[in-house]
Design an enzyme around this catalytic site. Structure first.
Site, short mmCIF file in Angstrom:
data_model
loop_
_atom_site.label_atom_id
_atom_site.label_comp_id
_atom_site.label_asym_id
_atom_site.label_seq_id
_atom_site.Cartn_x
_atom_site.Cartn_y
_atom_site.Cartn_z
N LEU A 209 0.85 -1.19 0.00
CA LEU A 209 0.00 0.00 0.00
C LEU A 209 0.89 1.24 0.00
O LEU A 209 1.83 1.33 0.79
CB LEU A 209 -0.89 0.02 1.24
N HIS A 210 0.60 2.17 -0.90
CA HIS A 210 1.39 3.41 -0.91
C HIS A 210 0.62 4.62 -1.41
O HIS A 210 1.12 5.74 -1.35
CB HIS A 210 2.64 3.23 -1.78
#
Length: 365
Positions: A209-210
């Protein structure tokens, strides 16, 4: 001889240029006239985000490193443009070949086109429809000034045609990132922590996740992590942490104990983890392509995707950014009800060859 520039600057690019470089080597060995100059913009400049990929994927040392470094979007774009323009003024090439949708892609395309050097875009035409993503702006600007478009799917080609691009400028060639994956499947290897965490095939999850919608807000990110911890039923969760994600993590107390936060992984290790995972939870686009080819269930925590083929044909499902959507999806997974999917057309490991053959024809005197 005809020299073309191959531009790369960030981790997603390196997987996409490796098959093109390999195909150009074979082209040269067969007496072809194309030569290349590898231009690394320096957008990603640390070993974890750049160097490991060059080593593992057999990419030669760049001929040029622009060393643009970090900064705001505008600062980085400007630094790349100024330095690439100087290179082209000193030593012009016959073609600027850019890949993907990072800042380097857009910046070098602009600099080349203004000097009347044609631009070819690999992975052209993909669209999320979300202007809040920097990558979407990069795609749109690059495609607006591209001469020749190399596409991964019919969806991408249709997007280009809707903007008025003629058929004779669009080349459906497949996916170079899948070339790289298929060429390296037997070389994948477990990361050092595999035994330490007692990981077993199909007995753990991988999370990446970013994107700002998921990780920039402390409360929203905490809720998502807790939903992952609860929904994965105590199985280990391996989370390679992107630099922007690490900042928010520091503000979250009492993280679920089943989630193991690790450094960004080199190519072989990361794809070994992906290949053997029970499922992947992500907000990345490229990973959804790899999971589709490897037949691994994938849950995308986004409201949109620029790779609809991974949903329409592959193993990916678009869940949105609400953590509540995870539990029903994970319940279906544990019940053995996830779709099997199929591999999209031309994702066959030969895309690099098709690109080089087409470029040779386009640049022929």
């Amino acid at each position: 001889m005809t020299t073309i520039d191959i531009v790369a600057g960030a981790r997603p690019n390196f997987m996409k240029i490796a098959p093109i470089i390999k195909a150009l080597g074979q082209h040269k060995a067969n007496g072809g006239k194309l030569r290349y100059r590898l231009v690394h913009t320096g957008q990603h400049y640390d070993a974890r985000m750049s160097g490991d990929f060059f080593t593992q994927l057999g990419i030669p040392e760049p001929d040029i490193n622009l060393e643009s470094g970090s900064g705001t979007q505008a600062e980085q774009t400007a630094a790349i443009m100024v330095r690439y323009e100087k290179l082209l003024l000193d030593a012009p090439s016959k073609l600027c070949l850019v890949v993907g949708d990072v800042t380097s892609t857009m910046a070098c395309a602009i600099a080349a086109q203004k000097l009347k050097i044609p631009v070819a875009h690999v992975e052209a035409g993909i669209r999320s429809g979300d202007w809040g993503m920097p990558e979407e702006i990069n795609r749109m600007v690059t495609d607006a000034i591209t001469n020749w478009f190399f596409t991964t799917s019919s969806w991408a080609g249709d997007n280009l045609k809707r903007t008025g691009v003629s058929d004779d400028r669009i080349f459906f060639v497949g996916n170079t990132m899948i070339d790289t994956l298929l060429a390296n499947l037997e070389r994948l290897r477990p990361p050092p922590f595999w035994d330490e965490l007692k990981l077993e095939p199909s007995g753990y999850f991988v999370v990446t996740l970013h994107r700002p919608a998921n990780v920039d807000g402390v409360a929203a990110f905490e809720n998502l992590l807790r939903a992952i911890g609860e929904g994965t039923r105590g199985l280990p969760v391996i989370f390679p942490v992107h630099p922007r994600t690490a900042k928010t993590l520091q503000a979250i107390p009492g993280l679920p104990p089943s989630i193991h936060f690790v450094e960004p992984q080199p190519y072989f290790e990361f794809n070994y983890l992906t290949r053997h995972a029970k499922a992947v939870i992500t907000d990345s686009g490229g990973i959804t392509e790899e999971t589709t080819v490897m037949g691994v269930p994938c849950m995308t925590m986004r409201d949109n995707t620029e790779r609809p083929e991974t949903v329409e044909l592959g193993t990916n499902e678009l869940l949105g950014t609400n953590p509540a959507a995870l539990q029903p999806a994970l319940n279906r997974l544990f019940a053995g009800q996830w779709k099997s999917g199929r591999i999209p057309d031309l994702w066959d490991g030969k895309t690099g060859e098709r690109i080089v053959s087409t470029v040779d024809r386009l640049l022929a005197p």
